[in-house]
Write an enzyme that holds these catalytic residues in place. Structure first.
Site, PDB file in Angstrom:
ATOM      1  N   ASP A 215       0.833  -1.201   0.000  1.00  0.00           N
ATOM      2  CA  ASP A 215       0.000   0.000   0.000  1.00  0.00           C
ATOM      3  C   ASP A 215       0.871   1.256   0.000  1.00  0.00           C
ATOM      4  O   ASP A 215       1.939   1.270   0.613  1.00  0.00           O
ATOM      5  CB  ASP A 215      -0.894  -0.030   1.250  1.00  0.00           C
ATOM      6  CG  ASP A 215      -2.135   0.815   1.069  1.00  0.00           C
ATOM      7  OD1 ASP A 215      -2.323   1.371  -0.025  1.00  0.00           O
ATOM      8  OD2 ASP A 215      -2.907   0.921   2.031  1.00  0.00           O
TER       9      ASP A 215
ATOM     10  N   ASN B 225       1.507   3.305  -2.946  1.00  0.00           N
ATOM     11  CA  ASN B 225       2.124   3.708  -4.224  1.00  0.00           C
ATOM     12  C   ASN B 225       1.616   5.084  -4.669  1.00  0.00           C
ATOM     13  O   ASN B 225       2.389   5.916  -5.131  1.00  0.00           O
ATOM     14  CB  ASN B 225       1.779   2.701  -5.334  1.00  0.00           C
ATOM     15  CG  ASN B 225       2.396   1.342  -5.109  1.00  0.00           C
ATOM     16  OD1 ASN B 225       3.194   1.171  -4.197  1.00  0.00           O
ATOM     17  ND2 ASN B 225       2.033   0.384  -5.936  1.00  0.00           N
ATOM     18  N   GLY B 226       0.314   5.280  -4.542  1.00  0.00           N
ATOM     19  CA  GLY B 226      -0.295   6.529  -4.982  1.00  0.00           C
ATOM     20  C   GLY B 226       0.196   7.709  -4.162  1.00  0.00           C
ATOM     21  O   GLY B 226       0.566   8.764  -4.711  1.00  0.00           O
TER      22      GLY B 226
ATOM     23  N   SER C 144      -6.526  -6.345  -6.231  1.00  0.00           N
ATOM     24  CA  SER C 144      -7.675  -6.958  -5.562  1.00  0.00           C
ATOM     25  C   SER C 144      -8.885  -6.940  -6.483  1.00  0.00           C
ATOM     26  O   SER C 144      -8.927  -6.189  -7.477  1.00  0.00           O
ATOM     27  CB  SER C 144      -7.998  -6.200  -4.268  1.00  0.00           C
ATOM     28  OG  SER C 144      -8.714  -5.028  -4.570  1.00  0.00           O
TER      29      SER C 144
ATOM     30  N   ASN D 292     -10.075  -3.526  -6.927  1.00  0.00           N
ATOM     31  CA  ASN D 292      -9.242  -2.519  -7.611  1.00  0.00           C
ATOM     32  C   ASN D 292      -9.755  -2.139  -9.010  1.00  0.00           C
ATOM     33  O   ASN D 292      -9.322  -1.140  -9.579  1.00  0.00           O
ATOM     34  CB  ASN D 292      -7.778  -2.982  -7.721  1.00  0.00           C
ATOM     35  CG  ASN D 292      -7.012  -2.888  -6.414  1.00  0.00           C
ATOM     36  OD1 ASN D 292      -6.060  -3.624  -6.182  1.00  0.00           O
ATOM     37  ND2 ASN D 292      -7.409  -1.974  -5.536  1.00  0.00           N
TER      38      ASN D 292
ATOM     39  N   ARG E 218       1.742  -5.056   6.145  1.00  0.00           N
ATOM     40  CA  ARG E 218       1.081  -4.048   5.304  1.00  0.00           C
ATOM     41  C   ARG E 218       1.835  -2.737   5.441  1.00  0.00           C
ATOM     42  O   ARG E 218       2.142  -2.307   6.559  1.00  0.00           O
ATOM     43  CB  ARG E 218      -0.384  -3.849   5.719  1.00  0.00           C
ATOM     44  CG  ARG E 218      -1.087  -2.850   4.794  1.00  0.00           C
ATOM     45  CD  ARG E 218      -2.575  -2.778   5.003  1.00  0.00           C
ATOM     46  NE  ARG E 218      -3.173  -1.870   4.021  1.00  0.00           N
ATOM     47  CZ  ARG E 218      -4.404  -1.981   3.550  1.00  0.00           C
ATOM     48  NH1 ARG E 218      -5.181  -2.943   3.957  1.00  0.00           N
ATOM     49  NH2 ARG E 218      -4.875  -1.114   2.678  1.00  0.00           N
TER      50      ARG E 218
ATOM     51  N   LEU F 185      -7.149  -5.440   6.713  1.00  0.00           N
ATOM     52  CA  LEU F 185      -6.818  -6.638   5.928  1.00  0.00           C
ATOM     53  C   LEU F 185      -7.249  -6.496   4.469  1.00  0.00           C
ATOM     54  O   LEU F 185      -6.708  -7.159   3.587  1.00  0.00           O
ATOM     55  CB  LEU F 185      -7.509  -7.862   6.522  1.00  0.00           C
ATOM     56  CG  LEU F 185      -6.669  -8.711   7.455  1.00  0.00           C
ATOM     57  CD1 LEU F 185      -7.441  -9.956   7.858  1.00  0.00           C
ATOM     58  CD2 LEU F 185      -5.368  -9.128   6.779  1.00  0.00           C
TER      59      LEU F 185
ATOM     60  N   GLU G 192       0.946 -13.421  12.369  1.00  0.00           N
ATOM     61  CA  GLU G 192       1.257 -12.178  13.068  1.00  0.00           C
ATOM     62  C   GLU G 192       1.121 -11.028  12.073  1.00  0.00           C
ATOM     63  O   GLU G 192       1.536 -11.154  10.923  1.00  0.00           O
ATOM     64  CB  GLU G 192       2.699 -12.221  13.609  1.00  0.00           C
ATOM     65  CG  GLU G 192       2.910 -13.270  14.672  1.00  0.00           C
ATOM     66  CD  GLU G 192       2.135 -12.991  15.958  1.00  0.00           C
ATOM     67  OE1 GLU G 192       1.924 -11.803  16.275  1.00  0.00           O
ATOM     68  OE2 GLU G 192       1.734 -13.962  16.632  1.00  0.00           O
TER      69      GLU G 192
HETATM   70  C1  FPP Z   1      -1.655  -0.018  -3.533  1.00  0.00           C
HETATM   71  O1  FPP Z   1      -1.208   1.306  -3.473  1.00  0.00           O
HETATM   72  C2  FPP Z   1      -1.031  -0.712  -4.656  1.00  0.00           C
HETATM   73  C3  FPP Z   1      -1.683  -1.353  -5.669  1.00  0.00           C
HETATM   74  C4  FPP Z   1      -3.154  -1.414  -5.781  1.00  0.00           C
HETATM   75  C5  FPP Z   1      -0.950  -2.016  -6.758  1.00  0.00           C
HETATM   76  C6  FPP Z   1       0.268  -2.767  -6.353  1.00  0.00           C
HETATM   77  C7  FPP Z   1       1.057  -2.967  -7.568  1.00  0.00           C
HETATM   78  C8  FPP Z   1       2.410  -2.935  -7.667  1.00  0.00           C
HETATM   79  C9  FPP Z   1       3.320  -2.771  -6.516  1.00  0.00           C
HETATM   80  C10 FPP Z   1       3.078  -3.024  -8.984  1.00  0.00           C
HETATM   81  C11 FPP Z   1       2.978  -4.313  -9.647  1.00  0.00           C
HETATM   82  C12 FPP Z   1       1.693  -4.424 -10.337  1.00  0.00           C
HETATM   83  C13 FPP Z   1       1.105  -5.585 -10.649  1.00  0.00           C
HETATM   84  C14 FPP Z   1      -0.303  -5.580 -11.162  1.00  0.00           C
HETATM   85  C15 FPP Z   1       1.836  -6.867 -10.450  1.00  0.00           C
HETATM   86  P1  FPP Z   1      -2.268   2.468  -3.722  1.00  0.00           P
HETATM   87  O2  FPP Z   1      -2.292   2.772  -5.178  1.00  0.00           O
HETATM   88  O3  FPP Z   1      -3.576   2.073  -3.121  1.00  0.00           O
HETATM   89  O4  FPP Z   1      -1.626   3.645  -2.924  1.00  0.00           O
HETATM   90  P2  FPP Z   1      -2.407   4.818  -2.156  1.00  0.00           P
HETATM   91  O5  FPP Z   1      -3.209   4.142  -1.066  1.00  0.00           O
HETATM   92  O6  FPP Z   1      -1.297   5.654  -1.609  1.00  0.00           O
HETATM   93  O7  FPP Z   1      -3.249   5.523  -3.169  1.00  0.00           O
END
Ligand code: FPP
Length: 225
Positions: free
Chosen positions: A2, A4-5, A47, A50, A170, A177, A189
């Site tokens: 979690d 990335n954004g 997910s 998503n 996480r 979860l 854990e």
């Molecule tokens: C959650 O961060 C991340 C995801 C929904 C995607 C995870 C994907 C990767 C790490 C890259 C690899 C991709 C694939 C499909 C294998 P978020 O975007 O919810 O972050 P935020 O909560 O800060 O917006």
């Protein structure tokens, strides 16, 4: 995985960049796992919820998946790691599914390690799918309803041969979860770390595992000492 954004937003970058950098963290954690002797790693990559994200972001993630698979396939071969997928992978776009199937088939014979990607995954759906599978066996006269116990249900999940995880990590400070491995994490854990996923590399991983090591796992019993 979690954050990335938020990682991208804080840098004035498009969310896509956060996912790309997050892909680099997957590689880093795989390599750290090899060093640390961790044989099974499961990443919650996409997910079943998503799909609700903007179309452009979903398209970007579905393009990133096959690119990542072909780029990092060598690590799997070099270390006897079998790629697995859990989730309704039949719902992925064809181009992503094709590359996933190719790399899964190419690594199918490896037994030393497992890299599991949860894709189009939702734990409630997994449990519903398991219930359907068992119901079909009952209908076909192959299974006695009275014999449906914990073992039978666990055996109908997406990757029944894999053991339950010891620890769930996480990132990004969220403590939920989010429909992930509800059955399998019953005795795991939980470690919640503040780093955004793109910043979660070997050092942060080791710190998270040190937290896990300090836990006293009793599985509902009492500690004998
Ligand atoms: C959650 O961060 C991340 C995801 C929904 C995607 C995870 C994907 C990767 C790490 C890259 C690899 C991709 C694939 C499909 C294998 P978020 O975007 O919810 O972050 P935020 O909560 O800060 O917006």
């Amino acid at each position: 995985m979690d954050g990335n954004g938020r990682w991208a937003k804080e840098r004035g970058l498009p969310r896509r960049k956060g996912h790309e950098e997050g892909g680099q963290s997957i590689r880093a954690i795989m390599q750290a796992g090899l060093k640390l002797g961790i044989d099974i790693l499961t990443f919650y990559a996409f997910s079943s919820e998503n799909w609700k994200r903007p179309e452009e972001e979903v398209r970007g993630l579905m393009a990133l998946l096959p690119r990542m698979l072909s780029k990092h396939e060598n690590i799997l071969h070099d270390n006897g790691t079998r790629l697995r997928a859990i989730g309704r992978i039949e719902g992925l776009p064809d181009h992503a599914r094709k590359e996933l199937d190719r790399v899964m088939a190419a690594t199918e014979s490896y037994t030393d390690r497992h890299l599991v990607l949860a894709l189009n995954y939702g734990s409630r759906t997994e449990l519903a799918d398991a219930a359907q599978r068992l119901a079909r066996q009952v209908q076909a006269g192959e299974l006695d309803p009275e014999s449906i116990d914990e073992e039978a249900l666990a055996g109908a999940l997406y990757a029944p041969d894999l053991p339950d995880p010891d620890v769930m990590i996480r990132t990004s400070g969220e403590q939920r979860l989010s429909n992930f491995l509800l059955w399998q994490l019953s005795y795991a854990e939980f470690v919640f770390v503040p780093e955004y996923w793109p910043d979660f590399r070997e050092e942060a991983f080791v710190r998270a595992l040190q937290q896990y090591e300090q836990r006293d796992r009793r599985y509902g019993g009492v500690n004998p000492c």
